[in-house]
Write a protein that holds these residues in place. Structure first.
Motif, short mmCIF file in Angstrom:
data_model
loop_
_atom_site.label_atom_id
_atom_site.label_comp_id
_atom_site.label_asym_id
_atom_site.label_seq_id
_atom_site.Cartn_x
_atom_site.Cartn_y
_atom_site.Cartn_z
N LEU A 178 8.33 -7.23 -1.94
CA LEU A 178 8.42 -6.49 -0.92
C LEU A 178 10.25 -5.97 -0.72
O LEU A 178 10.34 -5.43 -0.27
CB LEU A 178 8.44 -7.00 -0.17
N VAL A 179 11.17 -6.81 -1.60
CA VAL A 179 12.42 -6.73 -1.95
C VAL A 179 12.87 -5.20 -2.56
O VAL A 179 13.90 -4.13 -1.67
CB VAL A 179 13.12 -8.17 -2.17
N THR A 180 12.11 -5.11 -3.44
CA THR A 180 12.32 -3.66 -4.19
C THR A 180 11.40 -2.55 -3.11
O THR A 180 12.18 -1.46 -3.53
CB THR A 180 11.01 -4.01 -5.47
N ALA A 181 10.74 -2.73 -2.74
CA ALA A 181 9.95 -1.99 -1.48
C ALA A 181 10.98 -1.69 -0.70
O ALA A 181 10.98 -0.35 -0.56
CB ALA A 181 8.53 -1.95 -1.47
N ILE A 182 11.33 -2.72 -0.25
CA ILE A 182 13.04 -1.86 0.77
C ILE A 182 14.00 -1.44 0.26
O ILE A 182 14.06 -0.35 0.61
CB ILE A 182 12.97 -3.27 1.44
N ARG A 190 1.24 -1.38 0.29
CA ARG A 190 0.28 -0.57 0.03
C ARG A 190 0.95 1.30 0.04
O ARG A 190 0.42 2.64 -0.76
CB ARG A 190 -0.54 -0.26 1.05
N GLU A 191 2.11 1.13 1.07
CA GLU A 191 2.77 2.73 0.50
C GLU A 191 3.70 2.26 -0.14
O GLU A 191 3.96 3.58 -0.97
CB GLU A 191 3.95 2.20 2.01
N THR A 192 4.03 1.73 -1.04
CA THR A 192 5.66 1.68 -2.13
C THR A 192 4.53 1.16 -3.27
O THR A 192 4.83 1.71 -4.32
CB THR A 192 6.51 1.14 -1.60
N GLY A 193 3.71 0.78 -3.57
CA GLY A 193 2.97 0.06 -4.54
C GLY A 193 4.00 -1.14 -5.27
O GLY A 193 3.78 -1.07 -6.48
N SER A 194 4.47 -1.56 -4.65
CA SER A 194 5.70 -2.25 -5.47
C SER A 194 5.32 -3.83 -5.12
O SER A 194 5.02 -4.48 -3.91
CB SER A 194 6.37 -2.12 -4.62
N ASN A 195 4.64 -4.91 -5.56
CA ASN A 195 4.21 -6.43 -5.60
C ASN A 195 5.91 -7.28 -4.67
O ASN A 195 5.23 -7.77 -4.01
CB ASN A 195 4.17 -6.74 -6.68
N SER A 211 -1.01 9.23 -2.49
CA SER A 211 -1.81 9.00 -4.29
C SER A 211 -1.66 7.53 -4.30
O SER A 211 -1.09 6.66 -3.56
CB SER A 211 -1.27 10.20 -5.14
N SER A 212 -2.28 7.94 -5.78
CA SER A 212 -2.88 5.95 -5.77
C SER A 212 -1.39 5.26 -6.33
O SER A 212 -0.62 5.85 -6.02
CB SER A 212 -3.87 5.97 -7.44
N ILE A 213 -1.85 3.47 -5.94
CA ILE A 213 -0.46 2.88 -6.39
C ILE A 213 0.09 2.89 -7.73
O ILE A 213 0.85 2.47 -8.01
CB ILE A 213 -1.23 1.88 -5.99
N VAL A 214 -0.91 3.21 -8.74
CA VAL A 214 -0.95 3.21 -10.40
C VAL A 214 0.51 4.60 -10.21
O VAL A 214 1.85 4.01 -10.95
CB VAL A 214 -1.73 3.67 -11.38
N TYR A 215 0.41 5.89 -10.15
CA TYR A 215 1.25 6.25 -10.21
C TYR A 215 2.37 6.63 -8.97
O TYR A 215 4.27 7.44 -9.60
CB TYR A 215 1.20 8.04 -9.78
N LYS A 216 2.82 5.80 -7.90
CA LYS A 216 3.48 5.44 -6.93
C LYS A 216 4.64 4.46 -8.23
O LYS A 216 5.81 4.63 -8.02
CB LYS A 216 3.73 4.74 -5.91
N ARG A 217 4.72 3.90 -9.16
CA ARG A 217 5.35 2.66 -9.41
C ARG A 217 6.15 3.50 -10.38
O ARG A 217 7.05 2.79 -10.96
CB ARG A 217 4.65 1.39 -10.48
N PHE A 239 7.47 5.87 -10.41
CA PHE A 239 9.36 6.26 -9.41
C PHE A 239 9.96 4.82 -9.39
O PHE A 239 11.24 5.24 -9.77
CB PHE A 239 9.38 6.87 -7.80
N LEU A 240 9.50 3.90 -9.07
CA LEU A 240 10.22 2.65 -8.85
C LEU A 240 10.99 2.42 -10.57
O LEU A 240 11.70 1.82 -10.63
CB LEU A 240 9.34 1.49 -8.35
N ILE A 241 10.04 2.16 -11.29
CA ILE A 241 10.43 1.45 -12.38
C ILE A 241 11.35 2.54 -13.33
O ILE A 241 11.93 2.39 -13.98
CB ILE A 241 9.39 2.47 -13.87
N ALA A 242 11.85 3.64 -13.09
CA ALA A 242 12.70 4.89 -13.35
C ALA A 242 13.64 4.70 -12.25
O ALA A 242 14.83 4.46 -13.68
CB ALA A 242 12.15 6.77 -13.40
N LEU A 243 14.08 4.20 -11.73
CA LEU A 243 15.45 3.95 -10.62
C LEU A 243 15.10 2.99 -10.81
O LEU A 243 16.44 2.74 -11.16
CB LEU A 243 14.73 4.58 -9.37
#
Lengths: 86, 134
Positions: free
Chosen positions: A48-52, A41-46, B98-104, B106-110
Motif C-alpha cells: 500500500l505504500v507503493t500504491a500511495i 483494487r484501484e491501483t493493483g499494488s499489494n 481495466s484489470s489489475i495485471v495491466y495496472k501493474r 505502470f507501477l513497474i515502469a515508474l
C-alpha cells in the motif's frame, strides 16, 4: 554528572508527555479504512505504500525525485574547480 | 588508503549479492516492501563496495548526470501520459476499469526509472565526496 541527570530527566518527561497525549487523541481512521479496502483494487499494488506514492500522490513523488536532482547538481557545482564547470 | 585482503575478499563475495538484491527490491516494489528509492540506495551501496575492492572511483560524472536528467524527464513524461487517457495529471495511465495485471505495468515502469535515477544520483554524490577527500 549533573548534566547527564538533567538530560535523562528531560527525556523521561518528554516520553511521559507523549504517552499521555497519545491516549487522549481520538484518531480518525477514515483514510486508512478507504485505502485498506480499495487500494489493491484501484491501483493493483499489494504494497500500500507503493500504491500511495506511485498512484494517489505521484505529484509528491516526482518533486521528491526533483529535489535529489537539485541536490546532486549543487554538490557538483560546489566541488568543481573554476576551470571546468559542467 | 590501504584496505586489508580479508575486507577485499569479503567485498568480492558480497558485491553480486548486493547488486542483485537492489534490482530485486526495485522490480518487486509493488509486491513486497521496498520500491524505487530504497532499491536505488542499495544499488549505490554496491558501487561503493567496488571502491573498496579496486580503489578506483567513477570518473565519468558527466555521463551519470546525463542519465539522471533523462530518467527524471522520463518519469515526468510517464506521469503526464494520463492527461490523454484519464484526463488528469500524474496518475496511472491505464483506464480505471481495466484489470489489475495491466495496472501493474505502470507501477513497474515508474519504480524502475525512479530506481535508476536515485542510484545514479547517489553514485555521483559518493564519487564527488571521495574525489574531494583524496
Amino acid at each position: 554528572m549533573i548534566r547527564k541527570v538533567v538530560i535523562l530527566s528531560m527525556l523521561l518527561l518528554i516520553l511521559i508527555l507523549f504517552m499521555l497525549t497519545i491516549e487522549d487523541i481520538n484518531i480518525n481512521t477514515s483514510a486508512r479504512d478507504y485505502l485498506f479496502e480499495n487500494g489493491f483494487r484501484e491501483t493493483g499494488s499489494n504494497n500500500l505504500v507503493t500504491a500511495i506514492y506511485l498512484d494517489y500522490r505521484l505529484y509528491d513523488s516526482i518533486y521528491e525525485a526533483g529535489i535529489l536532482l537539485v541536490t546532486v547538481s549543487g554538490i557538483i557545482f560546489m566541488s568543481k574547480k573554476d576551470d571546468d564547470v559542467l | 588508503m590501504k584496505t586489508s585482503e580479508i575486507l577485499k575478499s569479503m567485498c568480492k563475495v558480497l558485491f553480486p549479492f548486493v547488486s542483485m538484491f537492489g534490482l530485486y527490491v526495485i522490480i518487486n516494489g509493488h509486491i513486497s516492501p521496498g520500491g524505487g528509492f530504497q532499491g536505488g540506495a542499495i544499488l549505490a551501496t554496491a558501487i561503493l563496495i567496488t571502491y573498496i575492492i579496486e580503489l578506483d572511483i567513477v570518473e565519468n560524472l558527466t555521463l551519470l548526470i546525463r542519465i539522471e536528467k533523462y530518467a527524471f524527464l522520463t518519469i515526468i513524461l510517464i506521469g503526464g501520459i494520463s492527461l490523454f487517457t484519464r484526463g488528469e495529471f500524474f496518475t496511472n495511465f491505464i483506464p480505471i476499469g481495466s484489470s489489475i495485471v495491466y495496472k501493474r505495468i505502470f507501477l513497474i515502469a515508474l519504480n524502475f526509472f525512479i530506481g535508476i535515477k536515485v542510484a545514479t544520483g547517489l553514485i555521483t554524490i559518493i564519487s564527488t565526496f571521495i574525489e574531494e577527500g583524496e
